[in-house]
Design a protein around this motif. Structure first.
Motif, short mmCIF file in Angstrom:
data_model
loop_
_atom_site.label_atom_id
_atom_site.label_comp_id
_atom_site.label_asym_id
_atom_site.label_seq_id
_atom_site.Cartn_x
_atom_site.Cartn_y
_atom_site.Cartn_z
N ALA A 82 1.00 -1.35 0.04
CA ALA A 82 0.42 0.19 0.10
C ALA A 82 1.20 1.27 -0.06
N ARG A 83 2.56 1.26 0.90
CA ARG A 83 2.65 2.42 0.81
C ARG A 83 3.67 2.66 -0.61
N THR A 84 4.05 1.18 -1.32
CA THR A 84 4.44 1.66 -2.64
C THR A 84 3.47 2.27 -3.56
N ALA A 85 2.30 1.59 -3.73
CA ALA A 85 1.42 2.50 -4.40
C ALA A 85 1.22 3.66 -4.15
N ALA A 86 1.05 3.93 -3.00
CA ALA A 86 0.34 5.66 -3.11
C ALA A 86 1.94 6.14 -3.25
N TYR A 87 3.02 5.74 -3.25
CA TYR A 87 4.12 6.40 -3.75
C TYR A 87 4.65 6.52 -5.20
N LEU A 88 4.26 5.30 -5.30
CA LEU A 88 4.07 5.94 -7.39
C LEU A 88 3.61 6.69 -7.57
N ASN A 89 2.04 6.22 -7.46
CA ASN A 89 0.75 7.13 -7.43
C ASN A 89 1.26 8.44 -7.24
N GLY A 90 1.93 8.83 -6.40
CA GLY A 90 2.55 10.61 -6.32
C GLY A 90 3.19 11.09 -7.97
N SER A 91 3.64 10.40 -8.30
CA SER A 91 4.38 10.85 -9.26
C SER A 91 3.85 11.61 -10.25
N ARG A 92 2.91 11.50 -10.93
CA ARG A 92 2.00 12.58 -11.44
C ARG A 92 0.75 12.60 -11.69
N PRO A 93 0.00 13.86 -11.21
CA PRO A 93 -1.51 13.89 -10.61
C PRO A 93 -2.15 13.71 -11.69
N THR A 94 -2.47 13.79 -13.14
CA THR A 94 -3.97 14.53 -13.73
C THR A 94 -3.82 12.76 -14.66
N VAL A 96 -5.06 9.54 -14.97
CA VAL A 96 -6.13 8.29 -14.12
C VAL A 96 -5.82 7.50 -14.61
N ASN A 97 -5.54 6.76 -15.13
CA ASN A 97 -4.40 5.81 -15.78
C ASN A 97 -3.48 5.31 -14.76
N LEU A 98 -3.02 6.43 -14.33
CA LEU A 98 -1.87 5.39 -13.18
C LEU A 98 -2.88 5.02 -12.01
N SER A 99 -3.23 6.10 -11.14
CA SER A 99 -4.49 5.58 -9.98
C SER A 99 -5.04 4.26 -10.11
N TRP A 100 -5.77 3.97 -11.46
CA TRP A 100 -6.42 3.36 -11.71
C TRP A 100 -5.67 2.06 -12.27
N ALA A 101 -4.43 2.09 -12.82
CA ALA A 101 -3.50 0.91 -12.72
C ALA A 101 -3.57 0.22 -11.01
N LEU A 102 -2.78 1.35 -10.47
CA LEU A 102 -2.69 0.70 -9.17
C LEU A 102 -3.57 0.42 -8.32
N GLY A 103 -4.94 0.52 -8.41
CA GLY A 103 -6.04 0.68 -7.82
C GLY A 103 -6.36 -1.08 -8.10
N ARG A 104 -6.16 -1.19 -9.19
CA ARG A 104 -6.22 -2.68 -9.98
C ARG A 104 -4.82 -3.49 -9.08
N MET A 105 -4.14 -2.79 -9.14
CA MET A 105 -2.79 -4.19 -8.29
C MET A 105 -3.46 -4.12 -6.74
#
Ligand code: MRU
Length: 349
Positions: A82-94, A96-105
């Motif tokens: 969970a910590r690593t996914a939140a960290y990667l999610n902070g790299s770029r905000p706009t 949605v595919n980033l948080s979408w893919a991390l959410g799937r994982m």
């Protein structure tokens, strides 16, 4: 159909992520071998990997690679994941595919709470692969729908890069042109160079040229004269996040192209997979726009700075195109038409 792509792939032992460094294109074909969360964060942040769907695919494989380095104690593993996914999610905000893919994982981890870590890791590999496989299929379908609009000899103006390296294969906005070229059809493209990071010049013109499409590169401020002269029949652009009402975030400058297109009567289409539609965002006002370093405007690409030291610069990476400027949103499920609040919602029913 082969289910790997060259620009984002795993090493043979599955312990590293290998990506084509998009910052070095078109002249240098260099690959980065990544195995730490920090290097993966940087790859997204600095645009070594870029394009909304490609960032999502990358994030899936990144979490798989990193999961193999995490604790074998299930509670500790879950917290690290969970910590690593939140960290990667902070790299770029706009996009949605980033948080979408991390959410799937993350869902794989949550839905399999009873499994041992050793049993979970293969499921994470399968989920990352599924994100890629689905994107390949979605891009193909989007390209077919887009191509169905085009006649022989038509020209399409595009902005930024929504081609194979921004996705998996074919791409979205330029997918119809690449698919058309494969089928021997003769369409033309105008590629905006796309200041400040030149994705249009460096990546789109390179991909279209390699695919055998007749492409003409223009500076961003030349789109108006090209449209005024009647040289383009359509504008096709990609997207980073589409709100429930159809407002669409894409590379900075896209909304200006849409305003021009309306003025000159050129139909303006957004092409993107349903993974880029965020019904959780009611309108474009809810989309967070990434702000980037002023040096990208002031000195990047130049042998010396082109503005005085200390001058104020404003460098938003994306803008939002109002839904009423968009003739249609082309997804893998078909072409959505206004009113988008209804047509986009239907895609998820
Ligand atoms: O900053 P970038 O290069 O990641 O911006 C990319 C775009 O704006 C693309 O048009 C979008 O992500 C769609 S890619 C299919």
């Amino acid at each position: 159909m082969k289910n790997t792509v060259d620009h984002i792939r795993l090493s043979a032992d599955g312990k590293k992520l290998i990506i084509l460094d998009q910052r070095r294109l078109p002249l240098h074909r260099e690959y980065l071998v990544l195995s730490t969360a920090e290097s993966m964060y940087d790859a997204i942040k600095t645009l070594a990997v870029r394009g909304a769907p490609a960032i999502g695919i990358f994030a899936g494989f990144a979490m798989y690679v990193l999961s193999q380095q995490m604790s074998r104690v299930r509670g500790e593993f879950d917290a690290q994941f969970a910590r690593t996914a939140a960290y990667l999610n902070g790299s770029r905000p706009t996009a949605v595919n980033l948080s979408w893919a991390l959410g799937r994982m993350e869902r794989v981890v949550k839905d399999n709470a009873a499994l041992r870590v050793e049993e979970l890791i293969p499921l994470l590999a399968a989920q990352a692969q599924a994100i890629l496989d689905e994107d390949i299929a979605m891009c193909r379908a989007i390209s077919e729908y887009g191509l169905s609009l085009l006649k022989e000899g038509d020209a399409v103006l595009t902005h930024c890069n929504a081609g194979p390296i921004a996705t998996s294969r074919y791409g979205t906005a330029i997918g119809p042109l690449i698919l058309g070229a494969e089928q021997g059809r003769k369409m033309k493209a105008f590629a905006d160079e796309t200041r400040p990071l030149l994705q249009g010049a460096r990546l789109t013109s390179w991909e279209l040229h390699n695919a055998g499409v007749d492409v003409t590169l223009i500076c961003d401020n030349m789109a108006s004269i090209v449209m005024k002269q009647g040289w383009v029949q359509y504008c096709f652009v990609g997207c980073d996040r589409v709100a429930a009402n159809g407002d669409t975030a894409n590379k900075i400058g896209t909304s200006g192209v849409a305003v021009l297109a309306k003025h000159y009567g050129v139909p303006f289409y957004v092409l993107g997979p349903t993974s880029t539609i965020d019904l959780g965002c009611a309108t474009g006002d809810d989309i967070r726009i990434e702000l980037r370093d002023s040096d990208e405007i002031r000195e990047k690409w130049y042998s010396e700075a082109m503005a005085p030291e200390g001058v104020k610069c404003y460098n938003p990476a994306f803008d939002v195109t109002d839904h009423d400027l968009i003739a249609g949103i082309i997804t893998e499920k078909g072409i959505c038409r206004p009113p988008y609040t209804e047509s986009l919602k239907k895609l998820f029913e």
